[in-house]
Design a protein around this motif. Structure first.
Motif, PDB file in Angstrom:
ATOM      1  N   ARG A 411      35.507  40.859  42.218  1.00 33.76           N
ATOM      2  CA  ARG A 411      36.231  39.637  41.801  1.00 33.76           C
ATOM      3  C   ARG A 411      37.717  39.926  41.635  1.00 33.76           C
ATOM      4  O   ARG A 411      38.571  39.115  42.013  1.00 33.76           O
ATOM      5  CB  ARG A 411      35.664  39.111  40.477  1.00 33.76           C
ATOM      6  CG  ARG A 411      34.447  38.236  40.637  1.00 33.76           C
ATOM      7  CD  ARG A 411      34.246  37.366  39.406  1.00 33.76           C
ATOM      8  NE  ARG A 411      33.005  36.642  39.442  1.00 33.76           N
ATOM      9  CZ  ARG A 411      32.821  35.499  40.100  1.00 33.76           C
ATOM     10  NH1 ARG A 411      33.804  34.984  40.820  1.00 33.76           N
ATOM     11  NH2 ARG A 411      31.656  34.880  40.058  1.00 33.76           N
ATOM     12  N   GLU A 412      38.048  41.078  41.066  1.00 35.93           N
ATOM     13  CA  GLU A 412      39.457  41.432  40.867  1.00 35.93           C
ATOM     14  C   GLU A 412      40.180  41.609  42.198  1.00 35.93           C
ATOM     15  O   GLU A 412      41.292  41.116  42.398  1.00 35.93           O
ATOM     16  CB  GLU A 412      39.558  42.719  40.044  1.00 35.93           C
ATOM     17  CG  GLU A 412      39.152  42.557  38.585  1.00 35.93           C
ATOM     18  CD  GLU A 412      39.147  43.892  37.853  1.00 35.93           C
ATOM     19  OE1 GLU A 412      39.581  44.904  38.465  1.00 35.93           O
ATOM     20  OE2 GLU A 412      38.690  43.931  36.704  1.00 35.93           O
ATOM     21  N   LYS A 413      39.538  42.319  43.122  1.00 31.15           N
ATOM     22  CA  LYS A 413      40.175  42.550  44.422  1.00 31.15           C
ATOM     23  C   LYS A 413      40.302  41.262  45.225  1.00 31.15           C
ATOM     24  O   LYS A 413      41.237  41.098  46.018  1.00 31.15           O
ATOM     25  CB  LYS A 413      39.391  43.604  45.219  1.00 31.15           C
ATOM     26  CG  LYS A 413      39.572  45.020  44.692  1.00 31.15           C
ATOM     27  CD  LYS A 413      38.968  46.053  45.619  1.00 31.15           C
ATOM     28  CE  LYS A 413      37.464  46.052  45.582  1.00 31.15           C
ATOM     29  NZ  LYS A 413      36.882  47.180  46.362  1.00 31.15           N
ATOM     30  N   ALA A 414      39.365  40.337  45.011  1.00 40.24           N
ATOM     31  CA  ALA A 414      39.412  39.067  45.734  1.00 40.24           C
ATOM     32  C   ALA A 414      40.731  38.340  45.496  1.00 40.24           C
ATOM     33  O   ALA A 414      41.261  37.680  46.399  1.00 40.24           O
ATOM     34  CB  ALA A 414      38.234  38.188  45.328  1.00 40.24           C
ATOM     35  N   GLU A 415      41.275  38.467  44.310  1.00 41.96           N
ATOM     36  CA  GLU A 415      42.531  37.793  43.968  1.00 41.96           C
ATOM     37  C   GLU A 415      43.696  38.335  44.786  1.00 41.96           C
ATOM     38  O   GLU A 415      44.717  37.649  44.949  1.00 41.96           O
ATOM     39  CB  GLU A 415      42.819  37.948  42.476  1.00 41.96           C
ATOM     40  CG  GLU A 415      41.765  37.303  41.579  1.00 41.96           C
ATOM     41  CD  GLU A 415      42.013  37.590  40.095  1.00 41.96           C
ATOM     42  OE1 GLU A 415      43.037  38.254  39.799  1.00 41.96           O
ATOM     43  OE2 GLU A 415      41.199  37.157  39.262  1.00 41.96           O
ATOM     44  N   ARG A 416      43.544  39.543  45.313  1.00 38.19           N
ATOM     45  CA  ARG A 416      44.649  40.162  46.049  1.00 38.19           C
ATOM     46  C   ARG A 416      44.512  39.994  47.567  1.00 38.19           C
ATOM     47  O   ARG A 416      45.338  40.507  48.325  1.00 38.19           O
ATOM     48  CB  ARG A 416      44.739  41.651  45.680  1.00 38.19           C
ATOM     49  CG  ARG A 416      45.051  41.851  44.181  1.00 38.19           C
ATOM     50  CD  ARG A 416      45.439  43.291  43.873  1.00 38.19           C
ATOM     51  NE  ARG A 416      44.306  44.184  43.794  1.00 38.19           N
ATOM     52  CZ  ARG A 416      43.540  44.350  42.707  1.00 38.19           C
ATOM     53  NH1 ARG A 416      43.770  43.645  41.610  1.00 38.19           N
ATOM     54  NH2 ARG A 416      42.537  45.215  42.709  1.00 38.19           N
ATOM     55  N   GLN A 418      45.232  37.933  50.390  1.00 43.13           N
ATOM     56  CA  GLN A 418      46.129  36.819  50.674  1.00 43.13           C
ATOM     57  C   GLN A 418      45.698  36.120  51.960  1.00 43.13           C
ATOM     58  O   GLN A 418      46.052  36.518  53.067  1.00 43.13           O
ATOM     59  CB  GLN A 418      47.574  37.317  50.785  1.00 43.13           C
ATOM     60  CG  GLN A 418      48.089  37.915  49.482  1.00 43.13           C
ATOM     61  CD  GLN A 418      49.539  38.371  49.591  1.00 43.13           C
ATOM     62  OE1 GLN A 418      50.188  38.160  50.602  1.00 43.13           O
ATOM     63  NE2 GLN A 418      50.030  39.007  48.542  1.00 43.13           N
ATOM     64  N   ALA A 422      45.442  28.488  47.582  1.00 37.63           N
ATOM     65  CA  ALA A 422      44.972  28.913  46.257  1.00 37.63           C
ATOM     66  C   ALA A 422      43.678  28.209  45.873  1.00 37.63           C
ATOM     67  O   ALA A 422      42.912  28.697  45.041  1.00 37.63           O
ATOM     68  CB  ALA A 422      46.051  28.642  45.218  1.00 37.63           C
ATOM     69  N   GLU A 426      35.390  30.487  47.431  1.00 34.81           N
ATOM     70  CA  GLU A 426      35.039  31.905  47.541  1.00 34.81           C
ATOM     71  C   GLU A 426      33.536  32.086  47.382  1.00 34.81           C
ATOM     72  O   GLU A 426      32.918  31.513  46.488  1.00 34.81           O
ATOM     73  CB  GLU A 426      35.782  32.727  46.492  1.00 34.81           C
ATOM     74  CG  GLU A 426      37.292  32.749  46.695  1.00 34.81           C
ATOM     75  CD  GLU A 426      38.017  33.594  45.669  1.00 34.81           C
ATOM     76  OE1 GLU A 426      39.203  33.912  45.902  1.00 34.81           O
ATOM     77  OE2 GLU A 426      37.403  33.934  44.628  1.00 34.81           O
TER      78      GLU A 426
END
Length: 468
Positions: A411-416, A418, A422, A426
């Motif tokens: 989940r954390e890496k998904a935010e990065r 690009q 927005a 997902e």
């Protein structure tokens, strides 16, 4: 060798032959993928002339070709002075006939006479066109087949009525041959890859360790020198290519890393890499969100699992294998095999993703690949531009069940990543060789899919059949 029917390829050839019009097919692909066996199976119960070219003088090649034609028609072998006469003779004999003419390893003929495609062109235009017969040109030299038969500059360009670019078997297809359970089948596939010859050499009544030692690590085994033999049939001086393949197989995947490991400057290295790509021995990848043409974040991988295994474990240890193969297996291969298989597992999971997409278990995605940026990597990312939806998945080949930590990290890496707006949708997935900790599925939302061994087995059980 047992033939496992390549249903789609055979159907295409059979449909062409049954069309009652003249056909000109091109069959090509890397060595050991089963082209000859496919064509023999196709020709078996049909009237045919099958000619297998060899690396020998042009006059001898031509004489054998004419002898094959005469033998089929119970004719006296005529005096032939050139290829134009040879194809004219063939044209005379097939007038009013309906048969398959297969020329296997066509590049060997071109090597001896680069005008041969022009003679074939005349035959196709002036002789074959008035018949219901079918000409098939087959070859393992991909560069020759693509330039001298399929290429824009070839006299034969635009004349083919169909072509088959024969590929190695996927893992799903290979399960028709590999007689292990899912986990051991993946481990075995990580060693043999999808080449029919390698798959059928293993004896699946024996465990994987026994097969590796008997079929690869023995200096008398066919597979012990196989990669070196393959390279020598394609390249005059394979030494530098072998060092590049070894560097990539041992983890040096960027051009800078390969240059550092091999000592080859970037200029020459680029040409070597292009040649290996053309031979389909390596493949270049970029992050799935990047442009393949524009991205400079490229990585290289060995395109065949067996070659990757051989250049990682066999080539660097040849001297030791000659003296003590058991020690090499116990001390080098066995402890490092899980890391090697983990890479294959990612590819197998991508197969599972596509199958899940086809079945509707995952949303539709038009692109599926690997993603990385800086220190971040995600094993599988799927993109659906029309729906502004992205799939993010991790694959774990570990002995322990996957827990909450991997889900949180994803989940954390998904935010990065690009890509898209927005407000994109997902979807997440986890693949695990050893399943998942109790309660994980309940704790994750409906946007998560978990694939353990059972789910993977269902997705990857082939219902089709293949050909060796």
């Amino acid at each position: 060798m047992t033939f496992y029917d390549r249903t789609d390829e055979l159907a295409a050839l059979e449909t062409a032959f049954e069309s009652h019009s003249n056909e000109f097919y091109v069959v090509y692909g890397r060595r050991r993928v089963g082209k000859t066996e496919l064509l023999k199976e196709f020709c078996a119960d049909r009237p045919h002339i099958y000619f297998l070219a060899a690396q020998e003088a042009e006059s001898r090649q031509r004489a054998k070709f004419v002898e094959q034609i005469a033998d089929h028609f119970n004719d006296r072998v005529p005096r032939i002075d050139g290829w134009d006469d040879a194809f004219a003779y063939l044209g005379e004999k097939i007038a009013g006939e309906r048969l398959i003419i297969t020329i296997d390893e066509f590049p060997y003929l071109v090597d001896e006479n680069d005008s041969l495609p022009s003679y074939v062109q005349s035959f196709v235009d002036e002789r074959l066109s008035d018949t219901e017969s079918m000409l098939v040109l087959c070859g393992s030299s991909i560069s020759t087949m693509e330039s001298e038969v399929l290429g824009h500059e070839s006299p034969l360009y635009g004349r083919r009525t169909g072509q088959i670019d024969l590929q190695p078997f996927s893992f799903t297809q290979s399960r028709n041959v590999i007689e292990y359970d899912l986990v051991d089948a993946i481990r075995s596939y990580a060693v043999t890859g999808g080449s029919p010859m390698y798959l059928t050499l293993f004896e699946y009544s024996q465990d994987l360790a026994s097969n590796i030692q008997a079929k690869i690590l023995s200096p008398t085994a066919v597979l012990y020198n196989e990669p070196e033999f393959l390279l020598r049939t394609e390249l005059r001086s394979p030494a530098r290519y072998m060092s590049i393949l070894e560097a990539i197989a041992t983890g040096h995947t960027t051009p800078n890393e390969i240059a550092g490991a091999t000592g080859i400057d970037s200029g020459p290295l680029s040409k070597y890499l292009q040649t290996l790509r053309r031979l389909r021995l390596i493949e270049r990848t970029v992050p799935v969100t990047a442009s393949a043409k524009q991205s400079k974040r490229s990585r290289y991988g060995v395109a065949d699992e067996f070659l990757r295994f051989w250049f990682r474990f066999v080539e660097p240890n040849r001297s030791s294998i000659e003296e003590a193969p058991n020690i090499v297996y116990d001390g080098t291969i066995e402890p490092n095999l899980p890391d090697h298989v983990a890479v294959t597992f990612e590819d197998v999971c991508r197969e599972a993703v596509w199958e899940a997409i086809r079945r509707g278990d995952l949303g539709p995605y038009s692109e599926v690949g690997h993603w990385w940026y800086g220190e971040d990597e995600i094993d599988i990312v799927g993109l659906s531009p029309n729906d502004e939806r992205v799939l993010l998945a991790e694959c774990k080949w570990t002995t322990d069940p996957v827990g909450h930590g991997l889900a949180e990290s994803l989940r954390e890496k998904a935010e990065r990543v690009q890509w898209g707006p927005a407000t994109r949708d997902e979807e997440f997935a986890l693949f695990s060789k050893s399943g998942f900790v109790d309660g994980l599925a309940a704790d994750l939302g409906d946007d998560w899919s978990l694939f353990g061994p059972e789910e993977l087995d269902q997705l990857l059980s082939s219902t089709g059949s293949i050909g060796a």
